[in-house]
Design a protein around this motif. Structure first.
Motif, mmCIF file in Angstrom:
data_model
loop_
_atom_site.group_PDB
_atom_site.id
_atom_site.type_symbol
_atom_site.label_atom_id
_atom_site.label_comp_id
_atom_site.label_asym_id
_atom_site.label_seq_id
_atom_site.Cartn_x
_atom_site.Cartn_y
_atom_site.Cartn_z
ATOM 1 N N PRO A 172 0.831 -1.231 0.033
ATOM 2 C CA PRO A 172 0.036 0.050 0.104
ATOM 3 C C PRO A 172 0.800 1.182 -0.131
ATOM 4 O O PRO A 172 0.441 2.168 -0.617
ATOM 5 C CB PRO A 172 -0.837 0.019 1.336
ATOM 6 C CG PRO A 172 -0.765 -1.667 1.531
ATOM 7 C CD PRO A 172 0.301 -2.279 1.235
ATOM 8 N N GLU A 173 1.971 1.177 0.713
ATOM 9 C CA GLU A 173 2.781 2.428 0.509
ATOM 10 C C GLU A 173 3.420 2.874 -0.897
ATOM 11 O O GLU A 173 3.886 4.158 -1.017
ATOM 12 C CB GLU A 173 4.167 2.213 1.422
ATOM 13 C CG GLU A 173 5.110 1.224 0.920
ATOM 14 C CD GLU A 173 4.853 -0.165 1.327
ATOM 15 O OE1 GLU A 173 5.925 -0.955 1.243
ATOM 16 O OE2 GLU A 173 3.692 -0.445 1.695
ATOM 17 N N TYR A 174 3.224 2.048 -1.707
ATOM 18 C CA TYR A 174 3.666 2.553 -3.098
ATOM 19 C C TYR A 174 2.349 2.708 -4.050
ATOM 20 O O TYR A 174 2.230 2.876 -5.364
ATOM 21 C CB TYR A 174 4.313 1.423 -3.838
ATOM 22 C CG TYR A 174 5.571 1.037 -3.183
ATOM 23 C CD1 TYR A 174 6.649 2.148 -3.242
ATOM 24 C CD2 TYR A 174 5.927 -0.103 -2.647
ATOM 25 C CE1 TYR A 174 7.964 1.807 -2.553
ATOM 26 C CE2 TYR A 174 7.029 -0.224 -2.069
ATOM 27 C CZ TYR A 174 8.063 0.497 -1.801
ATOM 28 O OH TYR A 174 9.348 0.380 -1.381
ATOM 29 N N PHE A 175 1.351 3.220 -3.415
ATOM 30 C CA PHE A 175 0.147 3.720 -3.999
ATOM 31 C C PHE A 175 0.029 4.588 -5.105
ATOM 32 O O PHE A 175 -0.005 4.457 -6.219
ATOM 33 C CB PHE A 175 -0.831 4.095 -3.012
ATOM 34 C CG PHE A 175 -2.373 4.272 -3.430
ATOM 35 C CD1 PHE A 175 -3.342 3.490 -3.512
ATOM 36 C CD2 PHE A 175 -2.779 5.621 -4.027
ATOM 37 C CE1 PHE A 175 -4.435 3.608 -4.244
ATOM 38 C CE2 PHE A 175 -4.140 6.062 -4.662
ATOM 39 C CZ PHE A 175 -4.929 4.779 -4.438
ATOM 40 N N GLY A 176 0.697 5.951 -4.926
ATOM 41 C CA GLY A 176 0.899 6.667 -5.677
ATOM 42 C C GLY A 176 1.588 6.341 -6.960
ATOM 43 O O GLY A 176 1.563 6.772 -7.995
ATOM 44 N N GLU A 177 2.950 5.814 -6.415
ATOM 45 C CA GLU A 177 3.913 5.428 -7.492
ATOM 46 C C GLU A 177 3.446 4.493 -8.717
ATOM 47 O O GLU A 177 3.708 4.408 -9.625
ATOM 48 C CB GLU A 177 5.078 4.928 -6.744
ATOM 49 C CG GLU A 177 6.307 4.291 -7.746
ATOM 50 C CD GLU A 177 7.518 3.841 -7.007
ATOM 51 O OE1 GLU A 177 8.002 2.911 -7.229
ATOM 52 O OE2 GLU A 177 7.669 4.284 -5.743
ATOM 53 N N ILE A 178 2.699 3.452 -8.034
ATOM 54 C CA ILE A 178 2.141 2.370 -8.778
ATOM 55 C C ILE A 178 1.109 2.880 -10.108
ATOM 56 O O ILE A 178 1.119 2.588 -11.151
ATOM 57 C CB ILE A 178 1.482 1.122 -8.133
ATOM 58 C CG1 ILE A 178 2.667 0.465 -7.555
ATOM 59 C CG2 ILE A 178 0.739 0.282 -9.041
ATOM 60 C CD1 ILE A 178 2.649 -0.527 -6.382
#
Length: 281
Positions: A172-178
């Motif tokens: 979930p911590e990579y939400f924006g990046e993905i």
């Protein structure tokens, strides 16, 4: 879908053209391919399909419970951003396309070249498109040239979104990046999607993004009374591997004269074939 060199290595891609087009393409010094402005192509929905397809897939996955409300709203917000899934007129002025097919002997493709009651076209088979360009002509051209496979359904887009959703669920911590990857794919993909009614074309596209310096290279031809802008780009002669003669062309004479023409223009070891489509008229 963007293709890399490994996916196309040693594949033959077929460019269907008129007899007059064949003469213009196979020049003595090099192959000269015409890339037509995207806004002047025959599909009136050109560049407009991806945005609606994207919204449809997002809604489908949300209703099926494969994404939550936050993910759905974030993905749908992407459709409001500029340059996303639909090309603007300013972008159309920069995009030029040359089309190829994976099909060597397709009756619907030959049908595009009906002249005077006969299927009087040719197709030229090219190999290894990533080394096609004449670098000596313009070493920067590869920066603005890409090749892609046209998609005719929602399957690839759905698969891309599911990969992103699965990745977010795991990290979930990579939400924006993905989801930034989704935005990038949409920004580049507007010319990679067409309606399913064109699926018989099995199209591979060479897309060139013109620079301001290219304005002096723009030429025009006419079709049905309309001026059609295009840019001509030279390619190595060695990439031409075969030529297929269309149905209802007088085959014996066509083969004989084509061999002579190719020899005079310096094209060696070209495999000449004739269409196997069994039509009478």
């Amino acid at each position: 879908m963007f293709l890399n060199s490994n996916e196309l290595e040693n594949k033959i891609l077929y460019h269907y053209t008129t007899p007059e087009g064949l003469l213009g393409i196979l020049q003595s010094d090099s192959v000269k391919l015409r890339l037509t402005k995207a806004s002047a192509l025959n599909d009136m929905m050109e560049g407009k399909i991806l945005k609606e397809r994207y919204k449809s897939v997002c809604t489908k996955l949300y209703r099926e419970g494969k994404m939550n409300k936050k993910e759905y709203e974030f993905l749908m917000e992407n459709t409001k951003l500029d340059n996303n899934g639909e090309l603007k007129e300013s972008e159309y002025r920069k995009m030029y396309i040359c089309s190829f097919s994976l099909e060597r002997d397709s009756l619907p493709m030959w049908n595009y070249y009906v002249k005077g009651g006969g299927y009087q076209g040719y197709n030229i088979g090219f190999q290894n498109p990533f080394i096609w360009c004449e670098l000596s002509d313009n070493y920067l051209i590869h920066r603005f040239l890409r090749i892609c496979k046209v998609e005719y359904s929602e399957e690839i887009l759905e698969s891309l979104l599911m990969e992103c959703i699965d990745s977010v669920h795991k990290s979930p911590e990579y939400f924006g990046e993905i989801y930034g990857d989704v935005y990038s794919a949409l920004s580049w993909g507007a010319l990679e999607h067409k309606l399913e009614c064109f699926s018989h074309e099995k199209e591979i596209r060479l897309i060139y993004t013109a620079s301001d310096e290219d304005e002096e290279k723009i030429q025009y031809r006419t079709k049905n009374g309309v001026l059609i802008p295009y840019i001509e780009i030279p390619f190595f002669k060695e990439t031409v591997k075969e030529i297929t003669i269309g149905p209802l062309v007088e085959r014996k004479l066509a083969v004989e004269n084509l061999k002579e023409f190719l020899d005079l223009r310096g094209y060696k070891d070209i495999d000449i074939k004739v269409s196997n489509v069994p039509i009478r008229y």
